[in-house]
Design a protein around this motif. Structure first.
Motif, PDB file in Angstrom:
ATOM      1  N   GLN A 123      63.912  22.138 -53.367  1.00 54.29           N
ATOM      2  CA  GLN A 123      64.448  22.736 -53.862  1.00 54.29           C
ATOM      3  C   GLN A 123      62.931  24.375 -54.038  1.00 54.29           C
ATOM      4  O   GLN A 123      62.003  23.875 -54.061  1.00 54.29           O
ATOM      5  CB  GLN A 123      64.069  21.756 -55.586  1.00 54.29           C
ATOM      6  CG  GLN A 123      63.219  21.306 -55.820  1.00 54.29           C
ATOM      7  CD  GLN A 123      62.194  20.802 -55.197  1.00 54.29           C
ATOM      8  OE1 GLN A 123      62.007  19.896 -54.275  1.00 54.29           O
ATOM      9  NE2 GLN A 123      60.557  20.426 -55.442  1.00 54.29           N
ATOM     10  N   ARG A 140      68.299  19.080 -43.974  1.00 57.47           N
ATOM     11  CA  ARG A 140      67.488  19.424 -45.151  1.00 57.47           C
ATOM     12  C   ARG A 140      68.614  19.668 -45.760  1.00 57.47           C
ATOM     13  O   ARG A 140      70.231  20.334 -45.708  1.00 57.47           O
ATOM     14  CB  ARG A 140      66.750  20.956 -44.639  1.00 57.47           C
ATOM     15  CG  ARG A 140      65.787  20.737 -43.450  1.00 57.47           C
ATOM     16  CD  ARG A 140      65.989  21.908 -42.966  1.00 57.47           C
ATOM     17  NE  ARG A 140      66.778  22.116 -41.628  1.00 57.47           N
ATOM     18  CZ  ARG A 140      66.733  21.250 -40.383  1.00 57.47           C
ATOM     19  NH1 ARG A 140      65.496  20.254 -40.068  1.00 57.47           N
ATOM     20  NH2 ARG A 140      67.718  21.176 -39.990  1.00 57.47           N
ATOM     21  N   LEU A 142      69.438  20.945 -49.370  1.00 57.60           N
ATOM     22  CA  LEU A 142      68.489  22.019 -49.938  1.00 57.60           C
ATOM     23  C   LEU A 142      69.321  22.467 -51.772  1.00 57.60           C
ATOM     24  O   LEU A 142      70.914  21.887 -51.593  1.00 57.60           O
ATOM     25  CB  LEU A 142      69.218  22.793 -49.736  1.00 57.60           C
ATOM     26  CG  LEU A 142      67.703  23.898 -48.995  1.00 57.60           C
ATOM     27  CD1 LEU A 142      67.984  22.949 -47.460  1.00 57.60           C
ATOM     28  CD2 LEU A 142      68.322  25.474 -48.187  1.00 57.60           C
ATOM     29  N   ASP A 144      70.442  24.348 -54.718  1.00 56.39           N
ATOM     30  CA  ASP A 144      71.074  25.978 -54.235  1.00 56.39           C
ATOM     31  C   ASP A 144      70.058  26.780 -54.737  1.00 56.39           C
ATOM     32  O   ASP A 144      70.689  28.278 -54.730  1.00 56.39           O
ATOM     33  CB  ASP A 144      72.704  26.171 -55.707  1.00 56.39           C
ATOM     34  CG  ASP A 144      72.280  25.599 -57.184  1.00 56.39           C
ATOM     35  OD1 ASP A 144      71.119  25.635 -57.532  1.00 56.39           O
ATOM     36  OD2 ASP A 144      73.785  25.680 -57.397  1.00 56.39           O
ATOM     37  N   ALA A 146      66.676  27.031 -54.084  1.00 56.53           N
ATOM     38  CA  ALA A 146      65.635  27.241 -52.803  1.00 56.53           C
ATOM     39  C   ALA A 146      65.995  28.063 -52.029  1.00 56.53           C
ATOM     40  O   ALA A 146      66.788  28.703 -51.803  1.00 56.53           O
ATOM     41  CB  ALA A 146      66.538  25.927 -51.219  1.00 56.53           C
ATOM     42  N   ARG A 147      64.551  29.249 -51.903  1.00 54.43           N
ATOM     43  CA  ARG A 147      64.711  30.283 -50.558  1.00 54.43           C
ATOM     44  C   ARG A 147      63.577  29.788 -49.809  1.00 54.43           C
ATOM     45  O   ARG A 147      62.417  28.621 -49.789  1.00 54.43           O
ATOM     46  CB  ARG A 147      63.995  30.651 -52.103  1.00 54.43           C
ATOM     47  CG  ARG A 147      64.927  31.376 -53.148  1.00 54.43           C
ATOM     48  CD  ARG A 147      66.399  31.804 -52.662  1.00 54.43           C
ATOM     49  NE  ARG A 147      66.699  32.069 -54.002  1.00 54.43           N
ATOM     50  CZ  ARG A 147      67.251  31.556 -53.931  1.00 54.43           C
ATOM     51  NH1 ARG A 147      67.936  31.088 -53.934  1.00 54.43           N
ATOM     52  NH2 ARG A 147      68.703  32.201 -55.163  1.00 54.43           N
ATOM     53  N   SER A 187      68.279  32.843 -48.518  1.00 54.95           N
ATOM     54  CA  SER A 187      68.749  31.808 -50.328  1.00 54.95           C
ATOM     55  C   SER A 187      69.410  30.729 -49.555  1.00 54.95           C
ATOM     56  O   SER A 187      69.279  30.544 -48.613  1.00 54.95           O
ATOM     57  CB  SER A 187      69.773  32.762 -50.704  1.00 54.95           C
ATOM     58  OG  SER A 187      71.134  32.711 -50.130  1.00 54.95           O
ATOM     59  N   ALA A 188      69.600  30.021 -50.517  1.00 54.63           N
ATOM     60  CA  ALA A 188      70.802  28.486 -49.741  1.00 54.63           C
ATOM     61  C   ALA A 188      72.115  28.533 -49.329  1.00 54.63           C
ATOM     62  O   ALA A 188      71.839  27.848 -48.035  1.00 54.63           O
ATOM     63  CB  ALA A 188      70.530  27.234 -50.985  1.00 54.63           C
ATOM     64  N   ASP A 189      72.513  29.537 -49.919  1.00 51.08           N
ATOM     65  CA  ASP A 189      73.637  30.258 -49.814  1.00 51.08           C
ATOM     66  C   ASP A 189      73.804  30.779 -48.334  1.00 51.08           C
ATOM     67  O   ASP A 189      74.450  30.211 -46.978  1.00 51.08           O
ATOM     68  CB  ASP A 189      74.106  30.886 -50.670  1.00 51.08           C
ATOM     69  CG  ASP A 189      74.692  30.832 -51.386  1.00 51.08           C
ATOM     70  OD1 ASP A 189      75.015  29.372 -51.633  1.00 51.08           O
ATOM     71  OD2 ASP A 189      75.420  31.540 -52.418  1.00 51.08           O
ATOM     72  N   ASP A 192      72.557  26.920 -45.866  1.00 52.50           N
ATOM     73  CA  ASP A 192      73.769  26.924 -44.831  1.00 52.50           C
ATOM     74  C   ASP A 192      74.568  27.898 -43.951  1.00 52.50           C
ATOM     75  O   ASP A 192      75.033  26.874 -43.024  1.00 52.50           O
ATOM     76  CB  ASP A 192      74.764  26.546 -47.016  1.00 52.50           C
ATOM     77  CG  ASP A 192      75.515  25.883 -46.744  1.00 52.50           C
ATOM     78  OD1 ASP A 192      75.489  24.871 -45.334  1.00 52.50           O
ATOM     79  OD2 ASP A 192      76.588  25.764 -47.258  1.00 52.50           O
ATOM     80  N   ALA A 197      70.604  24.656 -43.482  1.00 54.49           N
ATOM     81  CA  ALA A 197      70.977  23.673 -44.699  1.00 54.49           C
ATOM     82  C   ALA A 197      72.021  22.355 -44.027  1.00 54.49           C
ATOM     83  O   ALA A 197      73.007  22.471 -43.077  1.00 54.49           O
ATOM     84  CB  ALA A 197      71.147  24.044 -45.721  1.00 54.49           C
ATOM     85  N   VAL A 200      73.720  21.693 -49.360  1.00 53.53           N
ATOM     86  CA  VAL A 200      73.148  22.185 -50.667  1.00 53.53           C
ATOM     87  C   VAL A 200      74.131  22.111 -51.359  1.00 53.53           C
ATOM     88  O   VAL A 200      75.400  21.363 -51.559  1.00 53.53           O
ATOM     89  CB  VAL A 200      74.155  23.583 -50.538  1.00 53.53           C
ATOM     90  CG1 VAL A 200      73.160  24.285 -51.526  1.00 53.53           C
ATOM     91  CG2 VAL A 200      73.273  24.999 -48.928  1.00 53.53           C
TER      92      VAL A 200
END
Length: 263
Positions: A123, A140, A142, A144, A146-147, A187-189, A192, A197, A200
């Motif tokens: 996170q 992993r 994550l 959303d 997360a960076r 970014s988390a996106d 992914d 990831a 997420v």
């Protein structure tokens, strides 16, 4: 409990807490006031945990306390005058410096052991050493928010805690180079989308998602899981023929373990 019921230094002082619930161990970075920035003392404790990990542990979860996974190397230590500061490392001979870094790396690389499955619960920020800690885990999950960032280049340094090979395997050499030389935030996106990831989820669902994944791992045969992890880890280094052989040998061991005793 603590690893092997050892460790006289309180977790809030060393910055790492170990907990175990049957076959699941949880390692928590616990310096939330500085976003779990890492120090050599924390790396020593992570290495101690790896050496004392009970044999019955099958899953290790790595997480950060508070709003971040880890902001990376604690710059107050890196830029200080202690034995592990960048200035002191630079004063060592090349061999001594490499040996010191090898010791730091062991705090991370044990997470790749075939005998355990490791899951990073990420996170907030996972920067530099934090990103590499997550990369050394098998999976992993994550939140959303997360960076990721491989920020070592901002100090004129290279990532040296076991993260570059996994990063390259996950995203390819061109994208890995771009991530490392720019040090930009991912970014988390995006993580992914590019394969960093495993999943997420909303922050409130992070702990549950990690617990569900750990339970799914534990539901599988432990010997099979260990063989599968070793097969997949070695696959990039093998030809098709070599991988076929590795599969045959792994299956032979499985059949022997499962059925051999009854013959």
């Amino acid at each position: 409990m603590t690893a092997a019921d050892a460790g006289p230094v309180p977790a809030d002082e060393v910055g790492v807490r170990y907990e175990q619930d049957g076959p699941v161990a949880t390692v928590t970075l616990c310096r939330p006031g500085v976003l779990n920035a890492q120090t050599p003392a924390m790396w020593t404790e992570l290495g101690n945990i790896s050496r004392k990990l009970p044999g019955g542990v099958r899953v290790v979860i790595v997480r950060g306390e508070g709003r971040a996974f880890s902001a990376g190397l604690d710059l107050s230590v890196a830029k200080g005058d202690g034995d592990s500061s960048l200035t002191r490392l630079a004063q060592l001979s090349a061999a001594e410096c490499a040996d010191r870094i090898a010791g730091f790396q062991t705090a991370f690389t044990w997470l790749r052991s075939p005998s355990i499955v490791t899951i990073a619960a990420v996170q907030g920020h996972a920067i530099g050493a934090g990103f590499q800690l997550a990369l050394n885990c098998d999976m992993r999950i994550l939140a959303d928010d997360a960076r990721f960032s491989m920020a070592e280049v901002a100090l004129g340094l290279v990532p040296d805690l076991g993260g570059t090979k996994r990063l390259t395997e996950l995203v390819g050499p061109s994208r890995a180079l771009e991530i490392c030389v720019t040090g930009r935030r991912i970014s988390a996106d995006e993580a992914d989308r590019i394969g960093l990831a495993t999943a997420v989820v909303p922050p409130a669902e992070l702990d549950g998602a990690v617990s569900d994944l750990a339970a799914a791992v534990l539901a599988a045969d432990g010997g099979a899981v260990a063989e599968i992890k070793a097969l997949l880890a070695g696959a990039p280094l093998r030809s098709y023929a070599e991988q076929d052989r590795a599969e045959r040998e792994a299956q032979t061991r499985r059949l022997s373990d499962l059925l051999g005793a009854g013959e």
